[in-house]
Design a protein around this motif. Sequence first.
Motif, PDB file in Angstrom:
ATOM      1  N   TYR A   1       0.853  -1.187   0.000  1.00  0.00           N
ATOM      2  CA  TYR A   1       0.000   0.000   0.000  1.00  0.00           C
ATOM      3  C   TYR A   1       0.887   1.234   0.000  1.00  0.00           C
ATOM      4  CZ  TYR A   1      -3.884  -3.117   1.093  1.00  0.00           C
ATOM      5  OH  TYR A   1      -4.830  -4.111   1.037  1.00  0.00           O
ATOM      6  N   PHE A   2       0.593   2.158  -0.889  1.00  0.00           N
ATOM      7  CA  PHE A   2       1.438   3.341  -1.082  1.00  0.00           C
ATOM      8  C   PHE A   2       0.650   4.614  -0.814  1.00  0.00           C
ATOM      9  CE2 PHE A   2       2.754   6.836  -3.858  1.00  0.00           C
ATOM     10  CZ  PHE A   2       4.100   6.943  -3.559  1.00  0.00           C
ATOM     11  N   ILE A   3       1.286   5.546  -0.091  1.00  0.00           N
ATOM     12  CA  ILE A   3       0.703   6.863   0.155  1.00  0.00           C
ATOM     13  C   ILE A   3       1.844   7.877   0.156  1.00  0.00           C
ATOM     14  CG2 ILE A   3       0.841   6.758   2.684  1.00  0.00           C
ATOM     15  CD1 ILE A   3      -1.991   8.051   2.728  1.00  0.00           C
ATOM     16  N   ALA A   4       1.562   9.099  -0.256  1.00  0.00           N
ATOM     17  CA  ALA A   4       2.609  10.127  -0.350  1.00  0.00           C
ATOM     18  C   ALA A   4       1.963  11.498  -0.477  1.00  0.00           C
ATOM     19  CB  ALA A   4       3.511   9.862  -1.560  1.00  0.00           C
ATOM     20  N   SER A   5       2.792  12.529  -0.396  1.00  0.00           N
ATOM     21  CA  SER A   5       2.315  13.885  -0.676  1.00  0.00           C
ATOM     22  C   SER A   5       2.087  14.034  -2.174  1.00  0.00           C
ATOM     23  CB  SER A   5       3.343  14.926  -0.232  1.00  0.00           C
ATOM     24  OG  SER A   5       3.590  14.875   1.150  1.00  0.00           O
ATOM     25  N   VAL A   6       0.973  14.669  -2.538  1.00  0.00           N
ATOM     26  CA  VAL A   6       0.701  14.960  -3.945  1.00  0.00           C
ATOM     27  C   VAL A   6       1.076  16.420  -4.211  1.00  0.00           C
ATOM     28  CG1 VAL A   6      -1.146  13.244  -3.999  1.00  0.00           C
ATOM     29  CG2 VAL A   6      -1.698  15.644  -3.530  1.00  0.00           C
ATOM     30  N   PRO A   7       1.400  16.786  -5.465  1.00  0.00           N
ATOM     31  CA  PRO A   7       1.867  18.151  -5.739  1.00  0.00           C
ATOM     32  C   PRO A   7       0.878  19.234  -5.329  1.00  0.00           C
ATOM     33  CG  PRO A   7       2.348  16.716  -7.597  1.00  0.00           C
ATOM     34  CD  PRO A   7       1.464  15.926  -6.658  1.00  0.00           C
ATOM     35  N   GLU A   8      -0.422  18.917  -5.377  1.00  0.00           N
ATOM     36  CA  GLU A   8      -1.424  19.928  -5.015  1.00  0.00           C
ATOM     37  C   GLU A   8      -1.585  20.075  -3.507  1.00  0.00           C
ATOM     38  OE1 GLU A   8      -1.975  18.112  -8.928  1.00  0.00           O
ATOM     39  OE2 GLU A   8      -1.951  17.247  -6.910  1.00  0.00           O
TER      40      GLU A   8
ATOM     41  N   ILE B   1      -2.703  -0.633  12.852  1.00  0.00           N
ATOM     42  CA  ILE B   1      -2.409  -0.649  14.285  1.00  0.00           C
ATOM     43  C   ILE B   1      -3.612  -1.218  15.037  1.00  0.00           C
ATOM     44  CG2 ILE B   1      -1.700   0.739  16.272  1.00  0.00           C
ATOM     45  CD1 ILE B   1      -0.832   2.921  14.253  1.00  0.00           C
ATOM     46  N   ASP B   2      -3.378  -2.239  15.824  1.00  0.00           N
ATOM     47  CA  ASP B   2      -4.448  -2.842  16.639  1.00  0.00           C
ATOM     48  C   ASP B   2      -5.669  -3.196  15.803  1.00  0.00           C
ATOM     49  OD1 ASP B   2      -2.816  -2.493  18.869  1.00  0.00           O
ATOM     50  OD2 ASP B   2      -3.689  -0.539  19.357  1.00  0.00           O
ATOM     51  N   GLY B   3      -5.438  -3.721  14.606  1.00  0.00           N
ATOM     52  CA  GLY B   3      -6.536  -4.157  13.751  1.00  0.00           C
ATOM     53  C   GLY B   3      -7.265  -3.051  13.021  1.00  0.00           C
ATOM     54  N   LYS B   4      -6.694  -1.843  13.038  1.00  0.00           N
ATOM     55  CA  LYS B   4      -7.320  -0.706  12.359  1.00  0.00           C
ATOM     56  C   LYS B   4      -6.303  -0.031  11.448  1.00  0.00           C
ATOM     57  CE  LYS B   4     -10.217   0.381  16.423  1.00  0.00           C
ATOM     58  NZ  LYS B   4      -9.609  -0.645  17.308  1.00  0.00           N
ATOM     59  N   TRP B   5      -6.775   0.485  10.329  1.00  0.00           N
ATOM     60  CA  TRP B   5      -5.941   1.307   9.468  1.00  0.00           C
ATOM     61  C   TRP B   5      -5.876   2.726  10.026  1.00  0.00           C
ATOM     62  CZ3 TRP B   5      -3.038  -0.815   5.828  1.00  0.00           C
ATOM     63  CH2 TRP B   5      -3.428  -2.023   5.251  1.00  0.00           C
TER      64      TRP B   5
ATOM     65  N   MET C   1      -8.862   7.182  10.783  1.00  0.00           N
ATOM     66  CA  MET C   1      -8.949   5.771  11.156  1.00  0.00           C
ATOM     67  C   MET C   1      -9.996   5.069  10.306  1.00  0.00           C
ATOM     68  SD  MET C   1     -10.967   3.482  13.100  1.00  0.00           S
ATOM     69  CE  MET C   1     -11.769   4.368  14.426  1.00  0.00           C
ATOM     70  N   CYS C   2      -9.673   3.820   9.902  1.00  0.00           N
ATOM     71  CA  CYS C   2     -10.597   3.001   9.128  1.00  0.00           C
ATOM     72  C   CYS C   2     -10.625   1.605   9.729  1.00  0.00           C
ATOM     73  CB  CYS C   2     -10.151   2.948   7.661  1.00  0.00           C
ATOM     74  SG  CYS C   2     -11.093   1.806   6.626  1.00  0.00           S
TER      75      CYS C   2
ATOM     76  N   GLN D   1      -8.914   1.197   0.831  1.00  0.00           N
ATOM     77  CA  GLN D   1      -9.294   1.968  -0.347  1.00  0.00           C
ATOM     78  C   GLN D   1     -10.803   2.136  -0.466  1.00  0.00           C
ATOM     79  OE1 GLN D   1      -6.950  -0.248  -3.439  1.00  0.00           O
ATOM     80  NE2 GLN D   1      -6.162   1.796  -3.897  1.00  0.00           N
ATOM     81  N   THR D   2     -11.546   1.164   0.025  1.00  0.00           N
ATOM     82  CA  THR D   2     -13.007   1.238  -0.092  1.00  0.00           C
ATOM     83  C   THR D   2     -13.690   1.463   1.248  1.00  0.00           C
ATOM     84  OG1 THR D   2     -13.215  -1.166   0.128  1.00  0.00           O
ATOM     85  CG2 THR D   2     -12.980  -0.289  -2.097  1.00  0.00           C
ATOM     86  N   GLY D   3     -12.959   1.336   2.352  1.00  0.00           N
ATOM     87  CA  GLY D   3     -13.545   1.465   3.676  1.00  0.00           C
ATOM     88  C   GLY D   3     -13.853   2.910   4.050  1.00  0.00           C
TER      89      GLY D   3
END
Length: 326
Positions: free
Chosen positions: A26-33, A77-81, A106-107, A113-115
């Motif tokens: 799973y990838f996440i990062a800063s976007v230019p905007e 973490i602890d079963g949660k995103w 938190m998800c 992605q869908t939660g």
Amino acid sequence: MSDYPNPLIEQRADPHIWLHNDGHYYFIASVPEYDRLEIRRSSTLTGLSDASATVVWHKPDTGPMSALIWAPELHFIDGKWVIYYAAAPSQEIVDGLFQHRMYALMCEDADPQTGKWVEKGRIRTPIDSFSLDATHFEHQGKSYYLWAQKDPAIRGNSNLYIAEMENPWTLKSPPVMLSKPELDWEIIGFWVNEGPAVIKHGDKIFITYSASATDENYCIGLLSADTGSNLLDAAAWHKSPRPVFTTNMQNRQFGPGHNSFTRNEQGEDVLVYHARNYTEIEGDPLYDPNRHTRIKTFAWDENGLPDFGVPEPDNRPLTLQKNTAQ
């Protein structure tokens, strides 16, 4: 060691890759905007290059989280995103700094992605000041939060702090400062320690961090401690006197930094970072969009220290050009 497309993903700074127990990256990062949080998912590291990005949160138009969404990280973490990110109420600079504070989402659903993502609000520290670049790690049954923050009593933009956590968005212990910008390579352009990341190897735990201004002087430093030590004791941590990953002019890789770690499909350790391939930046480097996400495998030396080598040259054509408008 493995070869990878370089860059892996264009125009994505402050990259963070989470290898989940479902076997996906799973990838996440800063976007230019600097206006949203988006997640990519792939069964392979290289598949992240072409994976579709799902926007899971967009900044509001007003309020404390309405500008400059920076440096998100995705953790389980602890079963949660959980997504940690920094946000500001505006692009206003006060006393030489933007006004970022740290926040969490938190998800509880299996698929991030869908939660459904829920705002858990600001992560508060004893000093109400510029703060950002939070990460999380677990060690010997305890949960730790690690971040960068300005202390008005200390010269510079930000220092590194650690605290134990009560839950993923609440500190349990008082913060402890682990490092401040003081060495000559940490204070070029700006006095900065930021972007911490954690990796363990043998009987050591390591924190990499980024230092100096976000141009070609940006580089990665290293803290280390014994795994059996009290991680909340600043004296337990040793700072390497020299940076461990820096600009390489021959390969035209400038300002490598704000890294994270993952493992590839073969179990090798992988350094995830951003860097530019030019130095001629017009205006504030923060608004130049071409800090691209890059990855490389690395080894460990005979002393058990990480050997990151040098940033490798680009090996594929870029489709986005210098000074692309936001």
